[in-house]
Motif scaffolding. Structure first.
Motif, short mmCIF file in Angstrom:
data_model
loop_
_atom_site.label_atom_id
_atom_site.label_comp_id
_atom_site.label_asym_id
_atom_site.label_seq_id
_atom_site.Cartn_x
_atom_site.Cartn_y
_atom_site.Cartn_z
N PRO A 505 0.83 -1.21 0.00
CA PRO A 505 0.00 0.00 0.00
C PRO A 505 0.86 1.25 0.00
O PRO A 505 1.91 1.29 0.65
CB PRO A 505 -0.81 -0.13 1.30
CG PRO A 505 0.00 -1.02 2.18
CD PRO A 505 0.75 -1.96 1.26
N VAL A 506 0.44 2.27 -0.72
CA VAL A 506 1.24 3.50 -0.87
C VAL A 506 0.52 4.72 -0.32
O VAL A 506 1.08 5.51 0.43
CB VAL A 506 1.62 3.73 -2.34
CG1 VAL A 506 2.41 5.03 -2.51
CG2 VAL A 506 2.42 2.55 -2.89
N THR A 507 -0.75 4.89 -0.68
CA THR A 507 -1.45 6.11 -0.32
C THR A 507 -2.96 5.84 -0.36
O THR A 507 -3.38 4.69 -0.48
CB THR A 507 -1.05 7.25 -1.28
OG1 THR A 507 -1.63 8.48 -0.82
CG2 THR A 507 -1.50 6.98 -2.71
N ASN A 508 -3.75 6.90 -0.24
CA ASN A 508 -5.20 6.81 -0.39
C ASN A 508 -5.66 7.90 -1.34
O ASN A 508 -5.01 8.95 -1.46
CB ASN A 508 -5.90 6.97 0.96
CG ASN A 508 -5.61 5.84 1.91
OD1 ASN A 508 -4.53 5.73 2.46
ND2 ASN A 508 -6.58 4.97 2.12
N VAL A 509 -6.77 7.67 -1.99
CA VAL A 509 -7.29 8.66 -2.94
C VAL A 509 -7.66 9.94 -2.19
O VAL A 509 -8.35 9.91 -1.17
CB VAL A 509 -8.52 8.11 -3.69
CG1 VAL A 509 -9.12 9.20 -4.58
CG2 VAL A 509 -8.14 6.89 -4.52
#
Length: 580
Positions: A505-509
């Motif tokens: 996982p990298v980020t969220n919208v």
């Protein structure tokens, strides 16, 4: 005698499932989040709203969130506390069981619930530790959730088929036996797509599993129950399966980690499955977890039990510490990663592009080289596995469903919940035609290997060797609305090539950061439709993940390189947002 009616079977099964939830753990309707409250990730820890978990149980279930590069947390810290007697296996099992019940009431992620048996197993482990001073194995006291298809003796594995309600396995799956011998505690099984051959999670028995970050979005599939449960910290380690993305998509869509091993690395024997006998593109078992450290522990522990002596399809390859330390990749110094910005078919949405850019800048800051990956023939590669699946898929699904008249699901859209949505029949092909498809796939695998081997020249890696790993999108979008996960080629291509792949996982919208970008030209109609489907507010809070892709049977190296990517992202994020 008339065959049983599938609706009657489903009604009885749902009633039995509900009865397995301890009554004192059922949250009053007025305390549950309203349907309009989409992000429910934090609900289990809310004392005012949920109130089911004690502060100690919250500590037990949140300690696994971070990987081993951050001291004092991760699955190792949990196991250390059990091993040293600070926490008992019973209280750890109880904490995760309670949190799993909360998760289930929010996102509908479970199929089988057997808390009483789990607590007896945990007590036996505590007694053993007290009596001998020794743990049973490296997973001593660790609650492990299982995708519904993993057989446990005496517990149903319906796999979303009404026809399999009431069918109780007479023995465990080999993987379950190995996990138990390592000290694992089983307590729940998790929801799947009917047939397993969907990248979302819905079936007529248990219904739909939704995304805990935004319940209007899909959790992915077919291991969607595992992805949602692990994201809610209702499990410190989940087991899923993957034939076209079914570990990686739920992991990435739900914001956790997942590993797709190569064929025949992790035992699969005596698990239920679809398309049994289709041995060209194999489904594989693998872990879904809150950290890479748990992924590594799973692989190390399974390999320590010589699974090739228990499952005839497992290859003889023990865990290789040298490979994990990247002996064949410059020992991890100055690696060369290649980024697949798009597959030449569908261009990813803005948040996916931002995630790739974040990974690139983090890796460069960490001293690694980053180049562009030039994809070749991704559509042709994926078409071969689709043709292989379709050779007998229609007959396979219909044969199972015919016993009760249950309809085969033809869509993952919301409409399937209110009406039968039977798919169009896909005609099979002759054995000879199938052989030609398999031959084409074999030749494409050779061509892709040759392309990777030549990357030192065309990508200018700067290391004296080909690209070490590919950084790939998980999908051309973050988790989409239900029924919208229609393009699995970013994961399926690596199944066809049998490459090991780890989701991070990298980020969220973020609706502001990830605003729509106007485009005038498109690669094709699929690309245009994907572009038009993006509305930032619709995808709000959805996790965005990437894949670290290595070569066939490079699980150890992929985990090692995945840790490098994960740590680089942590360093970048901490420098952008320093802790006060």
């Amino acid at each position: 005698m008339a065959p049983p009616n599938w609706r009657d079977l489903v009604k009885e099964k749902r009633e039995r499932q509900q009865a397995t939830i301890p009554k004192e753990w059922i949250i009053l309707p007025e305390k549950l989040p309203s349907p309009e409250e989409l992000n429910v990730i934090g609900f289990p820890e809310s004392t005012e709203r949920c109130g089911l978990l004690t502060p100690r149980e919250i500590e037990i279930t949140t300690i696994v969130k971070k990987g081993k590069h951050i001291g004092g947390t991760g699955v190792e810290a949990l196991l250390k506390k059990i091993r040293e007697g600070e926490w008992s296996a019973v209280e750890v099992t109880l904490a995760y069981s309670k949190r799993a019940m909360v998760a289930h009431q929010l996102v509908n992620c479970l199929t089988e619930i057997f808390i009483e048996e789990a607590l007896k197993r945990a007590q036996a482990l505590d007694d053993h530790l007290k009596r001998t001073g020794q743990v049973v194995g490296p997973l001593h006291g660790l609650p492990v959730s299982l995708k519904d298809q993993v057989n446990l003796k005496g517990i149903e594995s319906t796999m979303g088929y009404a026809s399999w309600i009431g069918d109780y396995p007479e023995r465990n799956a080999v993987l379950a036996d190995i996990l138990e011998s390592l000290g694992a505690v089983f307590y729940v099984k998790t929801n799947v797509a009917q047939t397993l051959m969907w990248v979302e999670t819905y079936n007529h028995i248990f219904g739909r599993t939704v995304n805990p970050h935004n319940r209007s979005l899909t959790s992915g599939g077919s291991s969607g129950g595992e992805g949602a449960l692990v994201a809610m910290l209702g499990s410190p380690l989940g087991i899923g399966s993957d034939v076209g993305g079914s570990i990686r998509i739920p992991a990435g869509f739900c914001g956790v980690y997942g590993l797709r091993p190569s064929y025949s690395r992790v035992p699969y024997s005596n698990c239920r499955n679809s398309l049994e006998g289709q041995d060209s593109v194999l489904s594989v078992m693998g872990p879904i977890a809150p950290s890479i450290s748990a992924i590594k522990l799973f692989m190390q522990s399974i390999m320590s039990k010589n699974p090739w002596l228990k499952d005839p399809l497992v290859i003889r390859k023990p865990w290789n510490e040298g490979e994990y330390h990247l002996a064949e990749h410059g020992h991890g110094r100055s690696l060369c990663f290649a980024i697949l910005w798009d597959d030449g078919i569908v261009v990813p949405h803005p948040p996916v592009k931002r995630a790739l850019e974040d990974v690139k800048s983090a890796l460069i800051a960490a001293g690694h080289n980053v180049v562009d990956w030039k994809p070749i023939k991704h559509f042709e590669i994926c078409q071969t596995i689709l043709d292989i699946f379709n050779a007998g898929a229609t007959e396979d699904y219909a044969t199972v469903c015919s016993a009760t008249g249950e309809p085969v699901i033809g869509s993952m859209g919301l409409e399937v919940e209110t009406e039968d949505d039977t798919p169009k029949e896909v005609p099979g092909i002759s054995a000879y035609e199938l052989w030609q498809v398999q031959k084409t796939r074999r030749d494409l695998r050779q061509e892709y290997m040759d392309w990777w081997n030549s990357s030192e020249d065309w990508a200018r890696t700067g290391t004296g060797r080909p690209v070490d790993a590919i950084i790939s999108p998980l999908a051309p979008y973050a988790a989409p609305p239900h029924g919208g996960n229609t393009y699995p080629l970013y994961t399926a291509v690596w199944n066809a090539l049998d490459y090991s792949a780890l989701v991070i996982p990298v980020t969220n919208v973020h609706p502001v950061k990830d605003a729509r970008v106007a485009r005038q030209e498109f690669l094709n109609d699929l690309d245009r439709m994907n572009h038009e489907a993006y509305h930032p507010q619709v995808f709000k809070d959805a996790p965005v993940a990437i894949q670290v892709v290595g070569r066939t049977l490079e699980e150890e190296a992929v985990i090692g390189m995945g840790e490098i990517v994960d740590k680089a992202l942590d360093v970048q994020n901490s420098s952008l947002f320093p802790r006060l």
